[in-house]
Design a protein around this motif. Structure first.
Motif, PDB file in Angstrom:
ATOM      1  N   PRO A  97      30.098 -14.270  22.674  1.00  0.00           N
ATOM      2  CA  PRO A  97      30.285 -13.081  23.508  1.00  0.00           C
ATOM      3  C   PRO A  97      31.044 -13.435  24.785  1.00  0.00           C
ATOM      4  O   PRO A  97      30.863 -14.512  25.365  1.00  0.00           O
ATOM      5  N   PHE A  98      31.900 -12.511  25.204  1.00  0.00           N
ATOM      6  CA  PHE A  98      32.716 -12.744  26.384  1.00  0.00           C
ATOM      7  C   PHE A  98      31.830 -12.848  27.620  1.00  0.00           C
ATOM      8  O   PHE A  98      31.000 -11.982  27.891  1.00  0.00           O
ATOM      9  N   ASN A  99      32.013 -13.935  28.365  1.00  0.00           N
ATOM     10  CA  ASN A  99      31.197 -14.216  29.548  1.00  0.00           C
ATOM     11  C   ASN A  99      32.131 -14.581  30.695  1.00  0.00           C
ATOM     12  O   ASN A  99      32.479 -15.747  30.883  1.00  0.00           O
ATOM     13  N   PRO A 100      32.586 -13.584  31.483  1.00  0.00           N
ATOM     14  CA  PRO A 100      33.545 -13.896  32.552  1.00  0.00           C
ATOM     15  C   PRO A 100      32.895 -14.714  33.653  1.00  0.00           C
ATOM     16  O   PRO A 100      31.685 -14.649  33.899  1.00  0.00           O
ATOM     17  N   SER A 101      33.703 -15.475  34.312  1.00  0.00           N
ATOM     18  CA  SER A 101      33.234 -16.334  35.408  1.00  0.00           C
ATOM     19  C   SER A 101      33.520 -15.652  36.736  1.00  0.00           C
ATOM     20  O   SER A 101      34.585 -15.062  36.939  1.00  0.00           O
ATOM     21  N   SER A 102      32.558 -15.746  37.640  1.00  0.00           N
ATOM     22  CA  SER A 102      32.752 -15.197  38.988  1.00  0.00           C
ATOM     23  C   SER A 102      33.389 -16.206  39.928  1.00  0.00           C
ATOM     24  O   SER A 102      33.651 -15.897  41.093  1.00  0.00           O
TER      25      SER A 102
END
Length: 1826
Positions: free
Chosen positions: A1801-1806
């Motif tokens: 699953p797509f997990n964007p980084s902050s």
């Protein structure tokens, strides 16, 4: 302790029984020394006195405790004797459905006569690598033991499989070979293991046959050596065969068959290639019809023939050789049909042109005359002459059969040789495992030479078996350092000497065969003279002089001497062999060409079995006599030599024994015949093993096991730290006789019966403890009950007394209240009576007074009415008199006046006759006549109008008639003066008469019409009422139908919803399956890739030193690069314009393979297809809505809307085109300007143009709205125009014109309207055409919809007539047809749309690339100095070079160094520990960003390819390290997420900050590389799962099953021999804490590496699945683990794992659900298992277990203590009946190797890229920040 002390009351014993062999009984009183009779009670309740043998005084054998019944190993039984063994086997076979049982070193296999699901590959994997004693008995366990001992001890192994015909020897040997083939694999690509297995169908077809005992009985013995190399992989095999039963070729007993191959040939006779063999039905041939049973139930011989031919092909026997084999076999069948005709008693002939012999000769390629001659004659050679002698018919038949047997034996030998050649390996054999499939001990009513040889072989094998068992016992005693005592065991060497020693039976038989006139009778006499009364094992039957008896190890066998000599000599006529040698058939000659070279030309008897040996002597061309001498070696001599060779081979290996038992003679599944079983147990040596074990110390316990079991017999002070000393102290107290036990180094050895004695003491102690506990508990319960009862009694008394007091008070209150009620009641009654009398009196008075008043009123009323009547009567009489008088007077007046009128008329007539008078009178009458004529005309018109009104208004007509009469009278008066007037009056009168007639006729018609109208009205009303009734009925039917339709629609909706849910689930399953299949393919691809790399490395190592000047490249890099690169010249067709401008390049391997681009293209096309599908769906919905609106609003509104919408759409399209053209022109004009100042954003010219563009756009919008309004008005006017008077329109126009006062306005308006009309006229025409076309299309759609509606109504009517099931089926079928047609239409539309879209997209891509290049060129033309010098709006000029933009710059030459430092040399435990999670991924992505910023596609490809190859190389090098794999899985996923997050796609930019959106890639779409990285992540995940599995595998069984987490719950049962002879010693015990610690390690490492939480959940789910599957599989294969206490242990262990999940917040990961089968299995072990309610509860509870697993657990359930109960067979059958409808997998074990499909699953980084700092420890100083 004396054994007699065990014979106490209630002790159970076994007594002999003629039917059941042994019966169980119970002692009714204690046995005392000297008792001759024992009082017993049988299980059925019958009392019995058992008399002891007065000589031996041997007591009946004791029965084992119930807790020991059903043990895996018979040696674990406390009492080792025949009844205990028989009962244990029966319980396991019948109750538990277990066919395998250990008996020391022997595996006893009972044939179930049923296919069992216990031989699958999952079972093989479960037994692979396991210790033999840890798992339930199985043929795979024996095979695994042999395989491990071969690898561990470097010693060859043998598996000896023996048993009766039909006991399952061949199947057991086949499964053993399958196990080796599956576990070891092949050392080469030749699939040797498949060839080894393929030899089975060939040998079964030519060596197996149906007998009365077995449908697939092996009629020969075989020893297969499976060869292994140094890595213990199969490299080849070799087969030796023994004693082929040749006699079966020519003779079969009743209900038996010949060898399978003959029937397979007959069943395949119709095949084209078999036409030349001229075969037919098996009943046609003599050699196949004698048994009368040519067909085996459930066997298709034609299909078996296919398998046989496939196996021959696999083993290298080509089609020509196969046809040769079939040709010979067919010739044998025809040879059997050859008949002979007797000439006299000593000669015979064959009829001329005998068809069977002709076919035989044709097939064999021999001369008919020669074969016919030598079948009826033989040659006798003397010292000087040679004679040809005819033979009798019987001798000819025997010679024919001997020839057939000889040919078959040769063919059998030839096939075995070719099979061995196919299985032979060129690689040197390091070791082998032999599988001996040999016949067991045989005894029949008539025993001949075959049974003698078989029993002789079994004597030799039994001797070897006894010696091996004795040797193992001795080794065990020496290993444990206990005093060695010589064990007396049965030695069958005297029996062997009787058979094979000098002057033994075989020696005397060979000697008799050499005698010229030797016979069976003379040989029998020699046997009597030599051995009778001299050897105790040799006896003579009382009633026969042609038989002898031998006392074998198993039983006495009587052999008939008849036929021994003939079978031992094996005579075949040499002349027949010569004829066959001269055959033109090449293969036949091959069979006989080496006859003189073989040790024996035929090693079989004429009616017995044949010996085949591989041993051969050197060929020698010696004298003819030498060959004949060699030819005379007997079968017995050869068999003895082969048996010696076999024994030497077996003695040189480590043997493993499998004894097959046939449970019954009728092939009934799971039916146990005790008599037959005991016979075979005695014959196969199992009881001898028991006896040897019982003679020493059969029971062995480790000190820890003994302590755990008998801890209850110790006091607390007796428990010492030293377990060994504790056990010694206890035994010295319990067993006084020290000879009954011995202490070894690690074990305690007990004599037979001592464990039972200890169990009895333990049970008594537990029973006493139970009684004490019960006594205390019962006392406590009774006291508690008494106190509760006392307290309840006091409470009841208190409540009763209070209740009584309340009752008395209530009584007093009620008494007082009753008195008061009586007082008021009496007063009420008297008062009511008074009021009633008063009211009655008043009512009577009022009634009387009213009656008097009414009478008076009636009298007055009658008088008044009488007066009124008199008044009116008197007035009427007076009026009547007056009217009569008046009438008379009027009559008189009329008469008088008539008289006077007549007189006057007479005078007038006289005057009229005068002409002059007439003239005078007519003066002035003309005008009057004209007037009268006009009046007549007018009256005539009026008359006509009246005539028209007569039919409707009769009263009006009458009035007019009276008026006309008056007029006529008036005219008559005037016409009297003129004839014309008079005539006309007459005419009018006639007309009036006619009119009156017409009036009367009209009235009559009117009356008729009214009558008919009334009648019609009545009929209409009646019909209307009937129609109303029918309408009511129809309404009811309609409502009923509507209700049915609604119900049916509801049902269909529910059904469709259910189906939708099911289909959704199925689609999810299919998606998971596809994902799993794809990931498995990736796994296989990576494996092949690694293998390819290894092979290439090996090839590179073997290649010589490279030539000077030749630079070698990294092979791994080049290979991997080739997989992920593609040539820049290989692009899609839409890039052709750009490719024409690029300079031509030479083809070289670049960075991405072509299939990735194709894959992207396919994805795009699928998306386009989906979008077009959605658009079509929307169009359909819009069309439906439009159609509905058209039906409601009518065609005019629909047409107006359509025209308005089309006008609006065309206007918008034209405006957009104009705007686009103007914008492109402006942009082109701006770009053509050379001065950058003009085009700068702040330049004045730029602003002016921008303002102009804005104003033009606004003006265009205004004009567009005006045009749309005008068009809409025109359209509405057009629709509203109706055909009116043009004068009105002109008037309206004139009025409008008059309103316009200014002539200029009028002209301007006129010109504008004219231009507008001209402008719109053409558009209206085209729009009209399109509208007409669309209208036609819509009409067609409406027509089709009407037809569809009619069809639907017809279908609905038909469906309503059908039953509900057929109705649903028909509706579904119709729906499927409709959907199919719609899909076909949609597919056609999609194809058209696809073509259009592809063309448009190609053009769009070309234009987009051109625009992009122009924009980039424009940006490049703007120099930094020019931007700085620009004075206008300096704020808008970005200063990117001064801020860090999250990019890293490196030189192209530094790329290998970057990959080396960041990937290859980075250690997760070293430098990477202190890094932020995912730092390598961030660094790589920032490098990619810089390459994208530079628009350098080569750099991007090279970097991504090098990164992927580097990660693969690291994982290949350190793929077994969990931290390394976890580290790179985390970084690969982070790199993949970065490529998505900064791709510029809206779906991935939702969570980005504005700053992060600025960092998106601008030039390249890396979707292909995202797919490659996703595949790489899948491979890394699968590798991580394998590493996890390898680490956890040794811990699971020990920690989850074997270790006692809850101490003291599980009891230890007495172990068997297998526990002490396990292949591998204990390597240390793992506990549940070990597993949890390892899970903590895994979790902490993954969290430390920054792995995605969703990915961690998937890893944990996979880990728990492996744990649950391995645990459950071992539970299903281990009987000792299926108990109540073990279920509690498992439940506790699972709860600890669940607690770990809660601590880590992983309960929603789905890991707990993977343990559900294990949890339900543990619950199944703990729940109650007796009643039907328990069965129902089990069926509802165990929904995660399959039926096979539930039944297996119930069958394996074993009580650990005597207080538990076994599961009854009836309960298990109840469970099976309840679960028979459940559709689940028949597979018993779970697939522990299954890997769930992984998703990322797509997990964007902050984390902002510009904030990332690169540590110096990484060695990346050559990278600079941008």
């Amino acid at each position: 302790m004396a054994a007699t002390e065990l014979y106490t009351k209630h002790a159970r014993v076994w007594i002999p029984d003629p039917e059941e062999v042994w019966k169980s009984a119970e002692l009714l009183k204690d046995y005392k020394e000297g008792d001759k009779v024992i009082q017993l009670r049988l299980e059925e309740g019958k009392d019995l006195e058992y008399c002891l043998d007065p000589k031996t005084k041997e007591l009946p054998p004791l029965r084992n405790p119930d807790i020991l019944v059903g043990e895996n190993d018979l040696t674990a039984l406390s009492y080792l004797h025949e009844p205990a063994v028989l009962h244990n086997l029966k319980v396991r076979f019948i109750d538990s459905k277990l066919i395998y049982t250990y008996c020391g070193i022997v595996l006893v296999a009972i044939n179930p006569y049923e296919q069992l699901p216990i031989y699958g590959e999952d079972i093989i994997n479960a037994y692979s690598g396991q210790n033999m004693g840890d798992m339930d008995p199985h043929i795979f366990a024996v095979a695994e033991e042999a395989y491990k001992q071969m690898a561990r001890d470097e010693r060859n192994q043998s598996i000896i499989v023996s048993g009766e015909s039909g006991a399952g020897k061949t199947v057991s040997a086949k499964y053993a070979m399958r196990y080796f083939a599956t576990v070891s694999g092949s050392a080469s690509e030749a699939n040797v293991e498949e060839k080894v297995l393929a030899s089975n169908p060939i040998m079964e077809s030519i060596g197996n046959a149906k007998t009365t005992r077995n449908d697939n009985s092996s009629r020969f013995g075989k020893y297969i050596e499976i060869g292994f190399d140094k890595r213990y992989r199969i490299i080849g095999a070799n087969m030796r065969t023994y004693l082929l039963e040749k006699s079966r070729v020519v003779f079969q007993a009743e209900e038996e068959r010949n060898y399978h191959i003959f029937y397979q040939l007959c069943a395949s006779a119709a095949l084209p290639e078999f036409k030349t063999l001229r075969l037919g039905n098996a009943n046609y041939f003599h050699y196949t019809k004698q048994g009368g049973s040519p067909v085996i139930d459930g066997i298709d011989d034609a299909n078996e023939m296919v398998h046989t031919r496939q196996a021959c092909t696999l083993l290298g026997i080509n089609d020509s050789y196969q046809m040769g084999i079939f040709r010979i076999l067919a010739g044998l069948l025809h040879l059997g049909n050859v008949g002979f005709t007797s000439r006299d008693a000593d000669s015979c002939t064959i009829p001329p042109k005998h068809e069977p012999l002709t076919i035989f000769c044709d097939l064999m390629g021999v001369e008919y005359q020669e074969m016919s001659h030598w079948l009826c004659h033989r040659k006798l050679a003397t010292a000087s002459e040679t004679y040809i002698k005819p033979i009798s018919k019987l001798q000819a038949i025997n010679a024919r059969d001997a020839l057939a047997k000889h040919i078959y034996a040769k063919l059998f030998n030839w096939i075995v040789d070719h099979v061995n050649k196919a299985l032979h390996s060129t690689v040197k054999q390091h070791s082998f495992i032999g599988v001996l499939d040999i016949y067991g001990f045989e005894t029949f009513e008539i025993n001949s030479f075959e049974q003698f040889c078989i029993n002789y072989a079994n004597e030799k094998l039994q001797q070897q078996f006894n010696m091996h068992v004795f040797k193992l016992e001795q080794e065990e005693y020496m290993k444990e350092q206990i005093p060695w005592t010589l064990i007396d065991f049965y030695d069958n060497q005297p029996c062997i000497n009787l058979i094979e020693a000098k002057l033994g039976i075989l020696d005397l038989l060979d000697e008799e065969c050499k005698m010229p006139k030797g016979s069976d009778d003379s040989w029998a006499q020699k046997l009597y003279n030599t051995h009778l009364n001299k050897c105790a094992l040799f006896e003579k039957p009382r009633m026969s002089n042609k038989a002898f008896i031998i006392q074998h190890f198993a039983d006495k066998v009587e052999y008939q001497c008849e036929g021994f000599l003939e079978k031992n000599k094996d005579t075949v006529y040499e002349e027949q062999i010569k004829v066959l040698k001269s055959s033109k058939f090449k293969m036949l000659s091959e069979l006989f060409q080496d006859e003189e070279k073989a040790l024996s030309p035929t090693s079989a008897t004429s009616s017995g079995r044949m010996l085949l040996s591989r041993t051969a002597v050197k060929p020698a061309k010696a004298r003819p006599g030498q060959a004949s001498k060699e030819h005379k070696k007997t079968v017995g001599h050869q068999f003895r030599n082969s048996l010696h060779l076999l024994m030497e081979t077996l003695n040189a290996t480590t043997p493993h024994y499998v004894r097959c038992i046939k449970p019954n003679d009728f092939k009934f599944p799971f039916t146990f015949d005790e008599k037959r079983a005991v016979q075979q147990l005695r014959a196969c040596g199992v009881l001898e093993t028991i006896r040897i074990s019982a003679a020493g110390f059969p029971s062995r316990w480790t000190y820890q096991e003994f302590f755990s079991r008998y801890r209850v017999l110790m006091k607390q002070k007796d428990v010492l730290c030293d377990r060994k000393q504790t056990c010694k102290n206890l035994l010295e107290k319990l067993i006084l006789d020290k000879d009954k036990y011995q202490f070894g180094k690690t074990k305690i050895f007990f004599r037979a019966g001592q464990v039972a004695y200890l169990e009895k003491i333990r049970a008594d102690k537990l029973r006493v403890a139970c009684i004490r506990i019960q006594k205390t508990i019962r006392g406590w319960l009774m006291r508690k009950k008494y106190l509760r009862m006392r307290k309840a009694a006091i409470t009841i008394q208190r409540y009763v007394r209070g209740y009584q007091a309340r009752c008395y008070a209530k009584f007093l209150r009620r008494t007082r209240a009753a008195i008061i009620l009586q007082k008021f009641q009496r007063m009420y009654v008297v008062r009511k009576r008074y009021h009633l009398m008063r009211a009655t009196t008043i009512v009577l008075q009022s009634l009387l007074r009213g009656y008097i008043a009414r009478n008076k009123y009636q009298r007055m009323l009658r008088e008044h009415k009488a007066i009124i009547i008199q008044k009116h009567m008197r007035g009427w009489l007076a009026r009547v008199r007056y009217c009569r008088s008046l009438k008379a007077i009027v009559y008189l007046q009329c008469c008088y006046r008539r008289m006077m009128a007549k007189r006057e008329l007479k005078k007038l007539k006289i005057e009229a006759r005068s002409v002059e008078r007439y003239k005078k009178l007519n003066i002035g009458m003309e005008n009057k006549i004209m007037q009268l004529q006009r009046k007549v005309d007018e009256q005539h018109k009026d008359y006509k109008s009246l005539l028209e009104k007569l039919t409707s208004l009769e009263t009006t007509y009458n009035t007019e008639t009276e008026k006309l009469r008056s007029d006529v009278e008036r005219f008559r008066m005037s016409e009297e003066e003129a004839k014309n007037a008079t005539n006309r009056v007459h005419v009018l009168q006639e007309e009036i008469t006619k009119l009156r007639k017409e009036l009367h006729q009209t009235q009559s018609e009117k009356k008729t019409i009214e009558e008919w109208a009334d009648k019609y009205k009545q009929e209409t009303e009646q019909l209307l009422s009937e129609l109303k009734e029918q309408n009511t009925l129809l309404k009811k039917e309609k409502e009923e139908l509507n209700r049915r339709i609604q119900d049916q629609a509801k049902e269909m909706t529910e059904t469709m919803e259910k189906k939708l849910v099911e289909e959704t689930k199925q689609l999810e399953l299919d998606l998971n399956d596809e994902r799993l299949r794809y990931q498995n393919l990736l796994n296989e691809f990576s494996r092949l890739e690694e293998r390819y790399d290894d092979l290439r490395d090996e090839v590179n190592l073997m290649v010589s030193i490279p030539k000077p000047g030749h630079k070698r490249t990294d092979s791994t890099h080049s290979s991997n690069e080739s997989e992920y690169t593609f040539s820049s010249e290989i692009t899609e067709t839409e890039d052709l314009p750009l490719r024409m401008e690029e300079p031509s390049e030479k083809k070289e391997p670049l960075d991405m393979s072509l299939f990735l681009k194709l894959q992207k293209r396919v994805t795009e096309l699928e998306q386009e297809k989906q979008s077009l599908q959605d658009e079509l769906d929307r169009k359909e919905e819009q069309a439906l809505r439009t159609k509905t609106r058209e039906e409601v609003e009518g065609p005019p509104v629909r047409g107006a809307e359509l025209e308005y919408e089309s006008l609006k759409r065309q206007e918008l399209e034209s405006e957009n085109k104009k705007l686009k053209n103007e914008l492109n022109e402006l942009r082109k004009a701006l770009l053509e300007k050379s001065s950058p100042e003009v085009t700068a954003p702040g330049a004045p010219a730029y602003r002016v143009l921008l303002d102009q563009l804005t104003s033009v756009s606004e003006e265009l919008e205004v004009r567009k709205e005006e045009v749309l309004i005008l068009r809409s008005q025109l359209v509405s006017q057009k629709e509203a125009i109706q055909p009116k008077n043009t004068m009105t329109d002109a008037t309206i126009l004139l009025e409008d014109v008059q309103k316009m006062k200014d002539k200029g306005e009028i002209a301007q308006a006129y010109i504008g309207l004219k231009e507008t009309n001209r402008l719109l006229e053409s558009q209206l025409q085209s729009q009209k055409k399109s509208h007409d076309n669309e209208l036609e299309a819509l009409r067609g759609e409406i027509q089709s919809l009407k037809e569809e509606n009619n069809r639907q109504q017809q279908l609905l009517a038909q469906n309503l007539q059908l039953p509900p099931e057929a109705r649903i089926e028909a509706s579904l079928q119709h729906e499927i047809t409709r959907l199919t047609n719609e899909n076909l239409d949609l597919m056609e539309q999609l194809e058209k749309q696809d073509k259009t879209v592809r063309k448009l997209k190609k053009q769009l891509k070309v234009f987009a690339k051109k625009i992009g290049e122009l924009e980039v060129g424009q940006m490049e033309n703007i120099s930094p100095g020019q931007i700085i010098d620009e004075p206008i709006r300096p704020v808008n000029i970005p200063r990117k070079e001064k801020d860090f933009q999250g990019m890293l710059e490196y030189k192209k030459d530094d790329e290998p160094k970057l990959v080396k430092n960041l990937i290859l040399d980075l250690k997760p435990r070293g430098v990477a520990v202190n890094l932020i999670p995912g730092l390598p991924a961030y660094i790589l992505f920032m490098c990619v960003r810089h390459a994208d910023y530079l628009n350098d596609d080569q750099k991007v490809r090279s970097l991504l390819t090098s990164t992927i190859n580097g990660i693969k190389k690291v994982l290949k090098k350190r793929g077994d390290d969990f931290e390394t794999v976890s580290f790179w899985l985390s970084n690969t996923c982070r790199f993949l997420h970065c490529l998505k997050q900064y791709s510029g796609e809206e779906g991935f930019m939702k969570h980005n900050t504005p700053r992060q959106n600025e960092h998106c890639l601008t030039n390249f779409d890396l979707a292909e590389y995202r797919q490659v990285l996703s595949d790489l992540a899948i491979q890394i995940y699968q590798q991580l799962v394998r590493v996890l599995e390898n680490i956890l595998q040794p811990m699971i069984v020990s920690g989850m099953l074997e270790h006692e987490t809850i101490q003291g719950v599980s009891g230890v049962k007495p172990p068997g021999l297998r526990k002490r002879t396990s292949s591998i010693a204990d390597e240390g015990t793992y506990t549940l804490d070990s597993i949890i610690r390892q899970l903590n390690t895994f979790h902490s490492v993954m969290c430390q590496h920054g792995m995605d939480p969703e990915l961690i959940k998937q890893v944990v789910k996979q880990t728990f699945y492996i744990t649950g599957a391995v645990t459950l599989n071992n539970l299903l294969l281990r009987k000792d683990m299926c108990s109540w206490s073990k279920g509690m242990q498992i439940r506790y262990n699972v709860s600890q794992l669940e607690e770990w999940l809660r601590d880590k917040n992983l309960m929603n990961s789905g890991a707990k659900e993977t343990l559900e089968p294990l949890i339900q299995a543990a619950q199944l072990l703990q729940v109650k298992k007796k009643t039907d309610e328990d069965a129902e509860a089990i069926c509802s509870m165990c929904n995660a277990l399959t039926t096979a697993q539930i039944v297996k657990v119930l069958n394996l359930y074993t009580p650990v203590n005597e207080f538990e109960e076994r599961v009854s067979i009836s309960f298990i059958r109840t469970i099976q009946m309840r679960l028979r409808d459940r559709k689940d997998s028949p597979q018993l074990l779970m697939d522990a190797k299954h890997i769930f499909p992984v998703t990322f699953p797509f997990n964007p980084s902050s984390l902002a890229l510009e904030t990332i700092q690169i540590p110096a420890s990484l060695g990346l100083a050559f990278i600079s920040r941008v």
